[in-house]
Structures are given as structure tokens and as C-alpha cells.
Design a protein around this motif. Sequence first.
Motif, mmCIF file in Angstrom:
data_model
loop_
_atom_site.group_PDB
_atom_site.id
_atom_site.type_symbol
_atom_site.label_atom_id
_atom_site.label_comp_id
_atom_site.label_asym_id
_atom_site.label_seq_id
_atom_site.Cartn_x
_atom_site.Cartn_y
_atom_site.Cartn_z
ATOM 1 N N THR A 185 13.206 28.694 -23.277
ATOM 2 C CA THR A 185 12.409 29.253 -24.377
ATOM 3 C C THR A 185 12.271 28.250 -25.515
ATOM 4 O O THR A 185 11.180 28.079 -26.080
ATOM 5 C CB THR A 185 13.055 30.548 -24.889
ATOM 6 O OG1 THR A 185 13.235 31.456 -23.797
ATOM 7 C CG2 THR A 185 12.202 31.198 -25.951
ATOM 8 N N LEU A 186 13.362 27.569 -25.847
ATOM 9 C CA LEU A 186 13.304 26.540 -26.887
ATOM 10 C C LEU A 186 12.387 25.389 -26.459
ATOM 11 O O LEU A 186 11.675 24.815 -27.291
ATOM 12 C CB LEU A 186 14.710 26.020 -27.192
ATOM 13 C CG LEU A 186 15.643 26.987 -27.931
ATOM 14 C CD1 LEU A 186 17.046 26.413 -28.006
ATOM 15 C CD2 LEU A 186 15.109 27.279 -29.327
ATOM 16 N N ALA A 187 12.412 25.052 -25.176
ATOM 17 C CA ALA A 187 11.510 24.002 -24.682
ATOM 18 C C ALA A 187 10.060 24.429 -24.825
ATOM 19 O O ALA A 187 9.201 23.639 -25.254
ATOM 20 C CB ALA A 187 11.824 23.695 -23.219
ATOM 21 N N GLY A 188 9.756 25.695 -24.502
ATOM 22 C CA GLY A 188 8.390 26.181 -24.666
ATOM 23 C C GLY A 188 7.944 26.174 -26.110
ATOM 24 O O GLY A 188 6.799 25.794 -26.424
ATOM 25 N N LEU A 189 8.823 26.583 -27.008
ATOM 26 C CA LEU A 189 8.487 26.558 -28.435
ATOM 27 C C LEU A 189 8.245 25.131 -28.917
ATOM 28 O O LEU A 189 7.294 24.867 -29.667
ATOM 29 C CB LEU A 189 9.613 27.210 -29.242
ATOM 30 C CG LEU A 189 9.761 28.726 -29.102
ATOM 31 C CD1 LEU A 189 11.055 29.199 -29.750
ATOM 32 C CD2 LEU A 189 8.568 29.437 -29.736
ATOM 33 N N ALA A 190 9.104 24.205 -28.495
ATOM 34 C CA ALA A 190 8.962 22.814 -28.930
ATOM 35 C C ALA A 190 7.645 22.216 -28.432
ATOM 36 O O ALA A 190 6.928 21.540 -29.176
ATOM 37 C CB ALA A 190 10.154 21.993 -28.436
ATOM 38 N N VAL A 191 7.315 22.463 -27.174
ATOM 39 C CA VAL A 191 6.081 21.910 -26.603
ATOM 40 C C VAL A 191 4.855 22.472 -27.315
ATOM 41 O O VAL A 191 3.931 21.732 -27.692
ATOM 42 C CB VAL A 191 6.026 22.188 -25.092
ATOM 43 C CG1 VAL A 191 4.637 21.876 -24.539
ATOM 44 C CG2 VAL A 191 7.078 21.367 -24.357
ATOM 45 N N CYS A 192 4.822 23.795 -27.515
ATOM 46 C CA CYS A 192 3.656 24.407 -28.156
ATOM 47 C C CYS A 192 3.518 23.962 -29.605
ATOM 48 O O CYS A 192 2.405 23.684 -30.079
ATOM 49 C CB CYS A 192 3.758 25.925 -28.068
ATOM 50 S SG CYS A 192 3.523 26.577 -26.401
ATOM 51 N N HIS A 193 4.632 23.900 -30.340
ATOM 52 C CA HIS A 193 4.567 23.418 -31.717
ATOM 53 C C HIS A 193 4.062 21.976 -31.768
ATOM 54 O O HIS A 193 3.240 21.624 -32.637
ATOM 55 C CB HIS A 193 5.958 23.502 -32.366
ATOM 56 C CG HIS A 193 6.312 24.863 -32.878
ATOM 57 N ND1 HIS A 193 5.522 25.549 -33.785
ATOM 58 C CD2 HIS A 193 7.390 25.664 -32.624
ATOM 59 C CE1 HIS A 193 6.091 26.712 -34.061
ATOM 60 N NE2 HIS A 193 7.219 26.814 -33.378
ATOM 61 N N GLN A 194 4.515 21.156 -30.838
ATOM 62 C CA GLN A 194 4.078 19.767 -30.836
ATOM 63 C C GLN A 194 2.595 19.658 -30.499
ATOM 64 O O GLN A 194 1.865 18.871 -31.121
ATOM 65 C CB GLN A 194 4.918 18.963 -29.833
ATOM 66 C CG GLN A 194 4.615 17.468 -29.852
ATOM 67 C CD GLN A 194 5.568 16.690 -28.966
ATOM 68 O OE1 GLN A 194 6.428 17.268 -28.311
ATOM 69 N NE2 GLN A 194 5.420 15.373 -28.941
ATOM 70 N N GLU A 195 2.127 20.433 -29.536
ATOM 71 C CA GLU A 195 0.716 20.396 -29.169
ATOM 72 C C GLU A 195 -0.175 20.905 -30.297
ATOM 73 O O GLU A 195 -1.335 20.487 -30.418
ATOM 74 C CB GLU A 195 0.478 21.233 -27.908
ATOM 75 C CG GLU A 195 1.142 20.693 -26.660
ATOM 76 C CD GLU A 195 0.515 19.377 -26.202
ATOM 77 O OE1 GLU A 195 -0.643 19.094 -26.599
ATOM 78 O OE2 GLU A 195 1.164 18.634 -25.450
ATOM 79 N N LEU A 196 0.358 21.781 -31.133
ATOM 80 C CA LEU A 196 -0.400 22.311 -32.271
ATOM 81 C C LEU A 196 -0.171 21.489 -33.541
ATOM 82 O O LEU A 196 -0.563 21.908 -34.635
ATOM 83 C CB LEU A 196 0.008 23.764 -32.516
ATOM 84 C CG LEU A 196 -0.356 24.754 -31.394
ATOM 85 C CD1 LEU A 196 0.299 26.109 -31.645
ATOM 86 C CD2 LEU A 196 -1.870 24.899 -31.277
ATOM 87 N N ASP A 197 0.466 20.321 -33.379
ATOM 88 C CA ASP A 197 0.719 19.394 -34.479
ATOM 89 C C ASP A 197 1.631 20.012 -35.541
ATOM 90 O O ASP A 197 1.513 19.691 -36.726
ATOM 91 C CB ASP A 197 -0.604 18.930 -35.114
ATOM 92 C CG ASP A 197 -0.445 17.596 -35.832
ATOM 93 O OD1 ASP A 197 0.443 16.814 -35.433
ATOM 94 O OD2 ASP A 197 -1.173 17.351 -36.813
ATOM 95 N N GLU A 198 2.543 20.861 -35.129
ATOM 96 C CA GLU A 198 3.566 21.428 -36.015
ATOM 97 C C GLU A 198 4.879 20.727 -35.692
ATOM 98 O O GLU A 198 5.787 21.279 -35.065
ATOM 99 C CB GLU A 198 3.655 22.943 -35.808
ATOM 100 C CG GLU A 198 2.344 23.660 -36.124
ATOM 101 C CD GLU A 198 2.345 25.118 -35.690
ATOM 102 O OE1 GLU A 198 3.317 25.521 -34.997
ATOM 103 O OE2 GLU A 198 1.398 25.843 -36.012
ATOM 104 N N LEU A 199 4.972 19.473 -36.143
ATOM 105 C CA LEU A 199 6.045 18.594 -35.691
ATOM 106 C C LEU A 199 7.401 18.994 -36.271
ATOM 107 O O LEU A 199 8.431 18.833 -35.601
ATOM 108 C CB LEU A 199 5.711 17.153 -36.070
ATOM 109 C CG LEU A 199 4.382 16.615 -35.523
ATOM 110 C CD1 LEU A 199 4.201 15.144 -35.890
ATOM 111 C CD2 LEU A 199 4.298 16.798 -34.014
ATOM 112 N N GLY A 200 7.420 19.475 -37.488
ATOM 113 C CA GLY A 200 8.693 19.886 -38.076
ATOM 114 C C GLY A 200 9.328 21.038 -37.310
ATOM 115 O O GLY A 200 10.539 21.040 -37.057
#
Length: 363
Positions: free
Chosen positions: A275-290
Motif C-alpha cells: 500500500t505504501l508503494a502504491g501511494l509513493a508511486v501515485c504521488h510521484q506520478e502526480l508530481d507530489e514529491l514530498g
Amino acid sequence: MAARILHRLRHALSGEGGREERACGSAEAEDCPESSELEDDTEGLSTRLSGTLSFTSHEEEEEEEAEGAGEELGQPPQPAAAGAEDGEWGPAAERAGGSSLLTRQLQELWRRSRGSLAPQRLLFEVTSASVVSERSSKYVLYTIYLIRSGRFDKAPAAIARRYSDFERLNRCLRCRFGCDMAGIAFPRKRLRQNFTAETIAKRSRAFEQFLSHLHSIAEIRRSPEFLEFFFLQDLQAAQRLTCTGMYREALATWANAYRLQDRLGACGSSRFLLTLAGLAVCHQELDELGEAHGCCEQALQLLEAQGSHPLLGPFLQAHIHLAWKVGKDKRRSEARLQDLREAGPPLQQQPTLKECLIKEPLE
């Protein structure tokens, strides 16, 4: 006998000039035998105790707390006014002493225990139910909120399940936990009137009680069958959305799966890391790097005690890349990745976090 002793005492104090009083006292001694005195005293005790557990409203409670502030500091309580009217605990002349103090002490104890001893538990509440009609079937979809008592959840954790989902869970748990499930009731299937308001309302309450009872048994609430009933469907849906590039929709589904696992106390499992991996990937793809960097940090904290894990290398690589982007310290992750590289396959052969997420089978 007590009345006679009281009569003699009054006689000794009054002297020769109190004939009328002595006559009255004699009449009392004759008309009030010991049995009637005990009965009267019992009635008085019952009356005095009748109000000890009767609590006031919130506004009156605050006034009592202000009045009882001196008691908490060790000061004696103030006696009730001599001319007070008869109230909740009977005549003031009889109850201004012990009963008022007892009532106040019990109320104070109740207020303290209400705030300090209230157990934190998970509540299951069916908030809505809707009839869904498809081409070949018709069913009721129940929306259940997971609520932690004593806390305010800004973002609720919710699931939507139909009767067949509950029935499958019940069947699986009875096969594995036959003894524990023996006393747990489950709403029976009906041949008619499955879509009436009365049937839906009764089943909603029954499902709430069913889930609460399951969660109260430690072995059941930690079982994969019980846990995955809540978040496996969200994980599967989020994975499909991520694979198709619908990152905004996937992010909301990953986030709900995160909240569900958090409420259920399942934050140490491999499902939670995924779940944390999915959140990290989606945030990164949406340019929400923090936000993506924070998810990687949380995952690495969970993996701190593990020497090796399939997701450790991908999380370290993603954390280093994101830390460089957002200007955070990445030296610790670089050192851990170097140790991992020396103990395992070359870095080029390790999949990225997104590749792990897409290839992970969720069944």
C-alpha cells in the motif's frame, strides 16, 4: 428502646417544668415500637440514597465542578443551606450532611472514570444501503464505516460489501475457527422480501453486530480472512487503476486501503508495504514529491529490522531519488543500499518500485 432512651434524656434535661413535653414523649414511646423505628429508618436510608446516582445536565455538572474544586485541593465541602427546599434527595434537614457528600463524591468519581477509563475500540457502522440492479442480478450494497471511538477521524475508512461477501467471510471463518464462531449469529438468507426497507435495516444492524463480535476475538481479528475482507478489494482495484495510468483515482483507493489497515492494526504486513508503494508511486506520478518521499520513509522504518525484503531495494532507490529532488538527507539510504548491493544481485537487476507494484499478485 432507642425512643425510650431519648425520652429519658429529654426528661432529665427538661426538669420539672416540661410536663407537656414529657406527656408527648410518653405517647411517642407507646406509639413507636422498635419494629416501626427500624422500618422508618430503612425508608429514610432508601430516600437518602435514591439520588446518589442521578447525574445532572452538562451545565449543572460544570457548576458542580466549580463548587467541588475545593474538595480536590483537600478543603472540606461546604454544607448545604439550612433553609434549602426539599429537592431530589428529600428534606434538606435530613440530607444536607452525608447524602450530599456521598452524591458529590460519586459524581466526581464518575466524571474522572468517564474521561480516563473509556476504552478505545473500533466501531462498525452501516451508514447507507442501496439496491443495485445489474443485467442478471440484483443485490443490496452496504456501506460500512470503521470508526475509532474517542477519536475524530478527518478522513473515514469505508468499505462497500454485499450480502454474499459477508456470507463468504462467515463460511471461511467457521471452517477455520469453529469453536470461536459457534456463538456468533449471522443473518439468514431469505427467499422473499430481501429488498424491503425493514429487511435491509435489520440486516444492517446484524452486520454491525457480526463484525463487532468478530473483532472482539483476538485470533479472528488477526486472521488473513478477516483482514482481507476489508482491504483486499481496494488493493486489487488500486492496482488495476495504477496499471492503467489512472493515478488520481488509484491514489484515493490506495489511501482508503491505508486507512482501513491502520484502523485494523495491520500496519506490519506485506500488504501494508505494498500500500505504501502504491501511494509513493501515485504521488510521484502526480508530481507530489514530498508526499511520495514521506511514504518511502515510513516503509523504510518498517523495514528497519529486516535484513532483506523484496521491496527493500526498490524503496531505497525511490527514497534516494526523491530525497535528492526535495532536498532531504539521503546518506543513510545510500549506505543501506550499498550494503544491500554487496549482499545481493547487482543493482541493475533490481526492479523499480512501480514494477514491483504492477507484478505483485493480489489474490
